[in-house]
Design a protein around this motif. Structure first.
Motif, PDB file in Angstrom:
ATOM      1  N   ASN A  41       0.840  -1.193   0.000  1.00  0.00           N
ATOM      2  CA  ASN A  41       0.000   0.000   0.000  1.00  0.00           C
ATOM      3  C   ASN A  41       0.881   1.251   0.000  1.00  0.00           C
ATOM      4  O   ASN A  41       2.105   1.155  -0.123  1.00  0.00           O
ATOM      5  CB  ASN A  41      -0.982  -0.017   1.181  1.00  0.00           C
ATOM      6  N   ASP A  42       0.256   2.411   0.143  1.00  0.00           N
ATOM      7  CA  ASP A  42       1.002   3.682   0.106  1.00  0.00           C
ATOM      8  C   ASP A  42       2.044   3.800   1.208  1.00  0.00           C
ATOM      9  O   ASP A  42       2.996   4.555   1.091  1.00  0.00           O
ATOM     10  CB  ASP A  42       0.037   4.869   0.196  1.00  0.00           C
ATOM     11  N   SER A  43       1.862   3.048   2.309  1.00  0.00           N
ATOM     12  CA  SER A  43       2.817   3.086   3.423  1.00  0.00           C
ATOM     13  C   SER A  43       3.888   2.014   3.299  1.00  0.00           C
ATOM     14  O   SER A  43       4.621   1.755   4.249  1.00  0.00           O
ATOM     15  CB  SER A  43       2.073   2.907   4.747  1.00  0.00           C
ATOM     16  N   ASN A  44       3.972   1.367   2.125  1.00  0.00           N
ATOM     17  CA  ASN A  44       4.909   0.277   1.852  1.00  0.00           C
ATOM     18  C   ASN A  44       4.672  -0.935   2.752  1.00  0.00           C
ATOM     19  O   ASN A  44       5.590  -1.693   3.043  1.00  0.00           O
ATOM     20  CB  ASN A  44       6.366   0.735   1.943  1.00  0.00           C
ATOM     21  N   GLU A  45       3.422  -1.113   3.193  1.00  0.00           N
ATOM     22  CA  GLU A  45       3.061  -2.282   3.984  1.00  0.00           C
ATOM     23  C   GLU A  45       2.576  -3.376   3.033  1.00  0.00           C
ATOM     24  O   GLU A  45       1.819  -3.111   2.103  1.00  0.00           O
ATOM     25  CB  GLU A  45       1.954  -1.948   4.980  1.00  0.00           C
ATOM     26  N   LEU A  46       3.015  -4.585   3.297  1.00  0.00           N
ATOM     27  CA  LEU A  46       2.625  -5.719   2.472  1.00  0.00           C
ATOM     28  C   LEU A  46       1.124  -5.962   2.609  1.00  0.00           C
ATOM     29  O   LEU A  46       0.601  -6.089   3.712  1.00  0.00           O
ATOM     30  CB  LEU A  46       3.395  -6.965   2.913  1.00  0.00           C
ATOM     31  N   VAL A  47       0.428  -6.015   1.469  1.00  0.00           N
ATOM     32  CA  VAL A  47      -1.007  -6.303   1.488  1.00  0.00           C
ATOM     33  C   VAL A  47      -1.347  -7.553   0.684  1.00  0.00           C
ATOM     34  O   VAL A  47      -2.484  -8.017   0.694  1.00  0.00           O
ATOM     35  CB  VAL A  47      -1.858  -5.101   0.994  1.00  0.00           C
ATOM     36  N   GLY A  48      -0.364  -8.104  -0.035  1.00  0.00           N
ATOM     37  CA  GLY A  48      -0.619  -9.301  -0.810  1.00  0.00           C
ATOM     38  C   GLY A  48       0.553  -9.646  -1.700  1.00  0.00           C
ATOM     39  O   GLY A  48       1.637  -9.071  -1.575  1.00  0.00           O
ATOM     40  N   ILE A  49       0.309 -10.584  -2.592  1.00  0.00           N
ATOM     41  CA  ILE A  49       1.320 -10.989  -3.561  1.00  0.00           C
ATOM     42  C   ILE A  49       0.586 -11.405  -4.825  1.00  0.00           C
ATOM     43  O   ILE A  49      -0.504 -11.974  -4.760  1.00  0.00           O
ATOM     44  CB  ILE A  49       2.219 -12.127  -3.016  1.00  0.00           C
ATOM     45  N   ILE A  50       1.165 -11.064  -5.954  1.00  0.00           N
ATOM     46  CA  ILE A  50       0.604 -11.486  -7.232  1.00  0.00           C
ATOM     47  C   ILE A  50       1.656 -12.348  -7.921  1.00  0.00           C
ATOM     48  O   ILE A  50       2.854 -12.045  -7.851  1.00  0.00           O
ATOM     49  CB  ILE A  50       0.163 -10.292  -8.098  1.00  0.00           C
ATOM     50  N   THR A  51       1.198 -13.416  -8.545  1.00  0.00           N
ATOM     51  CA  THR A  51       2.128 -14.344  -9.185  1.00  0.00           C
ATOM     52  C   THR A  51       1.850 -14.428 -10.676  1.00  0.00           C
ATOM     53  O   THR A  51       0.785 -14.021 -11.144  1.00  0.00           O
ATOM     54  CB  THR A  51       2.002 -15.756  -8.578  1.00  0.00           C
ATOM     55  N   SER A  52       2.794 -14.991 -11.390  1.00  0.00           N
ATOM     56  CA  SER A  52       2.586 -15.177 -12.828  1.00  0.00           C
ATOM     57  C   SER A  52       1.389 -16.088 -13.073  1.00  0.00           C
ATOM     58  O   SER A  52       0.655 -15.896 -14.044  1.00  0.00           O
ATOM     59  CB  SER A  52       3.851 -15.727 -13.495  1.00  0.00           C
ATOM     60  N   ASP A  53       1.155 -17.050 -12.195  1.00  0.00           N
ATOM     61  CA  ASP A  53      -0.032 -17.907 -12.323  1.00  0.00           C
ATOM     62  C   ASP A  53      -1.310 -17.090 -12.177  1.00  0.00           C
ATOM     63  O   ASP A  53      -2.288 -17.326 -12.890  1.00  0.00           O
ATOM     64  CB  ASP A  53      -0.013 -19.031 -11.296  1.00  0.00           C
ATOM     65  N   ASP A  54      -1.319 -16.123 -11.251  1.00  0.00           N
ATOM     66  CA  ASP A  54      -2.488 -15.248 -11.087  1.00  0.00           C
ATOM     67  C   ASP A  54      -2.761 -14.475 -12.373  1.00  0.00           C
ATOM     68  O   ASP A  54      -3.908 -14.343 -12.805  1.00  0.00           O
ATOM     69  CB  ASP A  54      -2.277 -14.234  -9.957  1.00  0.00           C
ATOM     70  N   LEU A  55      -1.697 -13.958 -12.978  1.00  0.00           N
ATOM     71  CA  LEU A  55      -1.853 -13.172 -14.205  1.00  0.00           C
ATOM     72  C   LEU A  55      -2.316 -14.042 -15.366  1.00  0.00           C
ATOM     73  O   LEU A  55      -3.160 -13.619 -16.163  1.00  0.00           O
ATOM     74  CB  LEU A  55      -0.542 -12.461 -14.534  1.00  0.00           C
ATOM     75  N   ASN A  56      -1.796 -15.260 -15.440  1.00  0.00           N
ATOM     76  CA  ASN A  56      -2.246 -16.182 -16.491  1.00  0.00           C
ATOM     77  C   ASN A  56      -3.721 -16.533 -16.318  1.00  0.00           C
ATOM     78  O   ASN A  56      -4.467 -16.633 -17.295  1.00  0.00           O
ATOM     79  CB  ASN A  56      -1.400 -17.453 -16.501  1.00  0.00           C
TER      80      ASN A  56
END
Length: 114
Positions: free
Chosen positions: A78-93
């Motif tokens: 997020n804007d505070s550089n806090e981890l909110v998730g992860i996106i993977t190449s599998d997600d994009l596919n």
């Protein structure tokens, strides 16, 4: 990672990502180099200073970052550089496959019947 069926873990300091450990890191840096898994820590094998993407970024920005850096997993912050998730190449596919399916539905709906 095995228990949760995930291929990576983001290492944080508080809520800010400081590294990432992937299944490939474990294979190449621990097993491949003959390190003792019982004595190896995440800090020993993680990739430092991971590339991240803002949670408001779009598909193309995420894919561009992944391509530029040769990575398959991209922590989302997020804007505070806090981890909110992860996106993977599998997600994009999967997203692309869904988009293609929707497009084919639109084409079928507009096609005249013969």
């Amino acid at each position: 990672m095995d228990d949760s069926h995930v291929g990576s873990v983001v290492i944080t300091d508080g809520d800010e990502p400081t590294g990432i450990v992937t299944d490939r890191d474990l294979a190449t840096r621990v097993l491949g180099e003959g390190m003792d898994p019982a004595e190896t820590t995440a800090a020993d094998v993680m990739s430092d200073d991971p590339t991240t993407v803002d949670e408001t970024a779009g598909f193309y920005e995420a894919t561009e970052l992944m391509s530029e850096h040769g990575i398959r997993r991209l922590p989302v912050c997020n804007d505070s550089n806090e981890l909110v998730g992860i996106i993977t190449s599998d997600d994009l596919n999967e997203l692309l496959a869904d988009e293609h399916m929707q497009l084919s539905d639109v084409i079928r709906a507009q096609r005249p019947e013969y």
